[in-house]
Structures are given as C-alpha cells and as structure tokens.
Design an enzyme around this catalytic site. Structure first.
Site, PDB file in Angstrom:
ATOM      1  N   THR A  86      70.304  65.090  -7.447  1.00  0.00           N
ATOM      2  CA  THR A  86      71.456  65.134  -8.359  1.00  0.00           C
ATOM      3  C   THR A  86      71.864  66.556  -8.686  1.00  0.00           C
ATOM      4  O   THR A  86      73.059  66.872  -8.775  1.00  0.00           O
ATOM      5  CB  THR A  86      71.109  64.394  -9.670  1.00  0.00           C
ATOM      6  OG1 THR A  86      70.984  63.014  -9.371  1.00  0.00           O
ATOM      7  CG2 THR A  86      72.175  64.579 -10.731  1.00  0.00           C
ATOM      8  N   THR A 143      65.270  63.804  -8.785  1.00  0.00           N
ATOM      9  CA  THR A 143      64.252  63.428  -9.774  1.00  0.00           C
ATOM     10  C   THR A 143      63.553  62.107  -9.438  1.00  0.00           C
ATOM     11  O   THR A 143      62.430  61.875  -9.872  1.00  0.00           O
ATOM     12  CB  THR A 143      64.872  63.300 -11.185  1.00  0.00           C
ATOM     13  OG1 THR A 143      65.865  62.272 -11.162  1.00  0.00           O
ATOM     14  CG2 THR A 143      65.469  64.602 -11.647  1.00  0.00           C
ATOM     15  N   ASP A 144      64.229  61.256  -8.645  1.00  0.00           N
ATOM     16  CA  ASP A 144      63.710  59.888  -8.488  1.00  0.00           C
ATOM     17  C   ASP A 144      62.314  59.834  -7.861  1.00  0.00           C
ATOM     18  O   ASP A 144      61.497  58.998  -8.249  1.00  0.00           O
ATOM     19  CB  ASP A 144      64.689  59.038  -7.674  1.00  0.00           C
ATOM     20  CG  ASP A 144      65.964  58.741  -8.447  1.00  0.00           C
ATOM     21  OD1 ASP A 144      65.963  58.937  -9.680  1.00  0.00           O
ATOM     22  OD2 ASP A 144      66.955  58.321  -7.832  1.00  0.00           O
ATOM     23  N   LYS A 196      58.225  59.906 -13.691  1.00  0.00           N
ATOM     24  CA  LYS A 196      59.598  59.795 -14.192  1.00  0.00           C
ATOM     25  C   LYS A 196      59.638  58.558 -15.080  1.00  0.00           C
ATOM     26  O   LYS A 196      59.399  57.442 -14.619  1.00  0.00           O
ATOM     27  CB  LYS A 196      60.610  59.681 -13.047  1.00  0.00           C
ATOM     28  CG  LYS A 196      62.040  59.675 -13.578  1.00  0.00           C
ATOM     29  CD  LYS A 196      63.111  59.723 -12.506  1.00  0.00           C
ATOM     30  CE  LYS A 196      64.495  59.700 -13.167  1.00  0.00           C
ATOM     31  NZ  LYS A 196      65.604  59.641 -12.231  1.00  0.00           N
ATOM     32  N   TYR A 244      35.359  44.666 -19.237  1.00  0.00           N
ATOM     33  CA  TYR A 244      35.556  43.208 -19.243  1.00  0.00           C
ATOM     34  C   TYR A 244      35.027  42.591 -17.951  1.00  0.00           C
ATOM     35  O   TYR A 244      35.014  43.247 -16.895  1.00  0.00           O
ATOM     36  CB  TYR A 244      37.050  42.881 -19.354  1.00  0.00           C
ATOM     37  CG  TYR A 244      37.656  43.259 -20.674  1.00  0.00           C
ATOM     38  CD1 TYR A 244      37.562  42.420 -21.778  1.00  0.00           C
ATOM     39  CD2 TYR A 244      38.329  44.467 -20.814  1.00  0.00           C
ATOM     40  CE1 TYR A 244      38.126  42.777 -22.992  1.00  0.00           C
ATOM     41  CE2 TYR A 244      38.897  44.832 -22.017  1.00  0.00           C
ATOM     42  CZ  TYR A 244      38.789  43.981 -23.108  1.00  0.00           C
ATOM     43  OH  TYR A 244      39.346  44.340 -24.307  1.00  0.00           O
TER      44      TYR A 244
HETATM   45  N1  ASP Z   1      69.072  59.910  -7.010  1.00  0.00           N
HETATM   46  C1  ASP Z   1      68.816  61.284  -7.410  1.00  0.00           C
HETATM   47  C2  ASP Z   1      67.669  61.817  -6.562  1.00  0.00           C
HETATM   48  O1  ASP Z   1      66.542  61.513  -6.820  1.00  0.00           O
HETATM   49  C3  ASP Z   1      68.483  61.344  -8.850  1.00  0.00           C
HETATM   50  C4  ASP Z   1      68.270  62.728  -9.402  1.00  0.00           C
HETATM   51  O2  ASP Z   1      68.092  63.702  -8.712  1.00  0.00           O
HETATM   52  O3  ASP Z   1      68.240  62.828 -10.662  1.00  0.00           O
HETATM   53  O4  ASP Z   1      67.910  62.519  -5.607  1.00  0.00           O
END
Ligand code: ASP
Length: 330
Positions: free
Chosen positions: A13, A84-85, A155, A276
């Site tokens: 992005t 970011t993804d 994220k 558990y």
């Molecule tokens: N879809 C984008 C990516 O991961 C999202 C981002 O960069 O915030 O390239």
C-alpha cells in the site's frame, strides 16, 4: 558521519496508486523518498519487487533474503518497504534465513498510500530509517511509533494506523516526545557471522481447530504431500478426542514422520499442553508445543526446520531452542 542506509522497496500500500482494478503498487523507492522530504541519513534506494504483499510467497522471501545478504556489508542498516498484509510472515522468515545478521533490517509499510496527504507512510518510513540507524543488529518491524522484533509481530488491524502488535514481548522501542526510547535490547550478542540459509520446505499447513473439525482432513493434507502442520488448538493448546479424535490423528501423523506443532488460537500468552488432559494427551502423542510464538513465527520456523532436513525429533529439539528471541523458553 551520517549513517549509510539502504531502502529496498517491494511494493505494498505504501507504494500504491489508484487504478481501475483497485490499489496497485506502482511508486518506486525514489518516489517514496521524494515524498518523505529531508532526513539526516545518506540513503541509497533499490527497487527489488513491486507486489501487493498478498502475492509474497516463499520465492519472494528467498529473493529478499538474498538481496539483504548481498547488500548488508555496504550499509549501516537496511529498510525494507513492504505491504502490511504479510509483513509479519516475511519478518519472521527473514529472522530464520538471516540468523546473526550484522546490521539492523527494518520492515515497514503503511495503511494509506504515501501519495495521500494524511498517509501514515512518511511517519513510518522516518521511524524505520531512525531504527535502521540506531537499533542493534536483527530483523525488526517499525510501524505507528513502535519498533518491534520482527518475529514477534502480528498484523492485528485491517485499517487502523495501529496495525501491528508485538505479541508476548514489549516493543523494542517507542517514539516519545524525547525521541526513541528503547526497552532493554536483550538480544543475544552472538558474534558469529551471518550465513544466508534460504533452504525451506513450504509444504506445510496451518490449521485452526473449530468444534466439529474432522481430523480426517489432516490425513488428506498428509496424503497431498504436506510435511508438517501447525495446529492452533483451544486456549492453552487443547484438542478434542471424543467422537472426532484429533489427538489420535496427530499421533498417527507424527508416527508417519510429520511433525505437528501445537499452538493456541489465543493471540496473547503461551500455549501449555501440560495443564489439561486435552493437552497432555496430545503431548503424549508427540505434539510439539509452540509455547508463546506467534503462528507466523511457528509456521515459518517449521518451514525452515524442514528445509534443513530435520526429522520429527530434530524439529522438536529445534522448537525447544530460541533462535532469535522468537520464543520464551522458561
Ligand atoms: N494489500 C496491501 C499489501 O499487503 C496492504 C498494505 O500494504 O497495507 O501489500
């Protein structure tokens, strides 16, 4: 003397522009720098990829690791601009591929493209350069006024500027009105040279349990060539064994030589299979605990371990080892 830094741009992005088909990465690293304005470092730029990070895969991880390895000797620090993804996955994998890296490598990106007037990109990039100039060697992620250990990041928000969290360890540093305030950087001070090791086996799977999950699907994965599985169990890592016997399926897979890592669906705190019965039974079958690792770290650590040719026992030992502060071993 000004620190010599390198910006490796890969898309995301931060570098995106509006197109008929939606946001696509088009801006170059030079474009990013231009929009950033003056900063007190000597910065070179190289465009190595132009991808939305949803398209980043093991091939790109290897390529990025090779580029960082190649350029690391010429710079005091490297900033990697990245979508970011999947940034937390890339940060985790680079941690394993570039162990003992001699300089700081800082991943960053933004929620809003840099050419939008109220974008978070300029702040994030400035932070990443400051981090590249001042952090100890290692792989980090810088975002929204926090510098975090790359292998501990997740994220956690789709649109908020506060998109990443450092899970189970505090951020390495925060921006305050006094500048960057570091927590104790308790990294291992290994002086061994960095050895690039990009051998990974990506034939793995990450499964989130849900009530009603049919463990036969695990065998279908194994029959389709899956070589290792991370299972996000419930709470401390518990798994069902009545009617649909996930625990027994795990035992069978492990006896077939397929390591199964048990992690938790809870984002925070550790998995502990000893507490558990539903965890202990899985442990008895040979499940390997991910402890307090993120799923991003667990799946990339598993890929890297399998790429080194480790068998089930060696994978278990490797998961008992802290490579780069990705896990807390009590
Ligand atoms: N879809 C984008 C990516 O991961 C999202 C981002 O960069 O915030 O390239």
């Amino acid at each position: 003397m000004q620190k010599k830094l390198l910006l490796l741009s890969t898309g995301g992005t931060i570098a995106s522009v509006v197109s008929d088909s939606g946001l696509v990465p088009k801006e170059s690293g030079e474009d990013l720098l231009k929009l950033l304005g003056e900063i007190p470092y000597d910065i070179d730029v190289k465009d190595i990829l132009q991808l939305d990070s949803s398209n980043m895969q093991p091939e790109e991880w290897k390529f990025i690791a090779e580029k960082i390895y190649e350029y690391r000797k010429d710079y005091d620090g490297i900033v990697l601009s990245h979508g970011t993804d999947t940034m937390a996955y890339t940060a985790s994998m680079l941690t394993f591929m570039l162990q003992n890296i001699e300089i700081p490598v800082i991943l960053t990106g933004s929620q809003v493209p840099i050419n939008v007037v109220l974008s978070d990109a300029p702040d994030n990039l400035r932070l990443a350069f400051a981090a590249a100039a001042s952090c100890q060697p290692g792989i980090y992620l810088a975002f929204d006024r926090k510098i975090m250990l790359g292998c501990r990041t997740v994220k956690v928000r789709t649109t908020n500027f506060n998109a990443f969290e450092s899970v189970n360890v505090p951020p390495v540093a925060r921006v305050t009105s006094d500048g960057l305030i570091f927590n104790n950087q308790n990294h291992k001070k290994d002086k061994q040279p960095c050895i690039l090791n990009t051998d990974i086996d990506s034939r793995v799977s990450l499964v989130k349990l849900f009530p009603g999950f049919d463990p036969k699907l695990l065998f279908a994965m194994a029959d389709s060539g899956c070589k290792g599985i991370v299972i996000e169990g419930y709470g401390l890592g518990g798994m069902n064994y009545i009617r649909r016997n996930t625990v027994a399926a795990i035992g069978k897979l492990i006896r077939r030589g397929i390591p199964v890592i048990a992690s938790s669906q809870c984002l925070y705190e550790r998995s502990d299979l000893t507490k558990y019965e539903v965890g202990r039974l899985a442990l008895l079958e040979g499940a390997i605990s991910a402890r307090d690792m993120t799923s991003e770290s667990a799946i990339t650590k598993l890929m890297w371990a399998l790429g080194q040719g480790m068998d089930v026992h060696e994978v278990a030992e490797f998961f008992d080892t802290d490579v780069a502060n990705e896990v807390t071993i009590e």
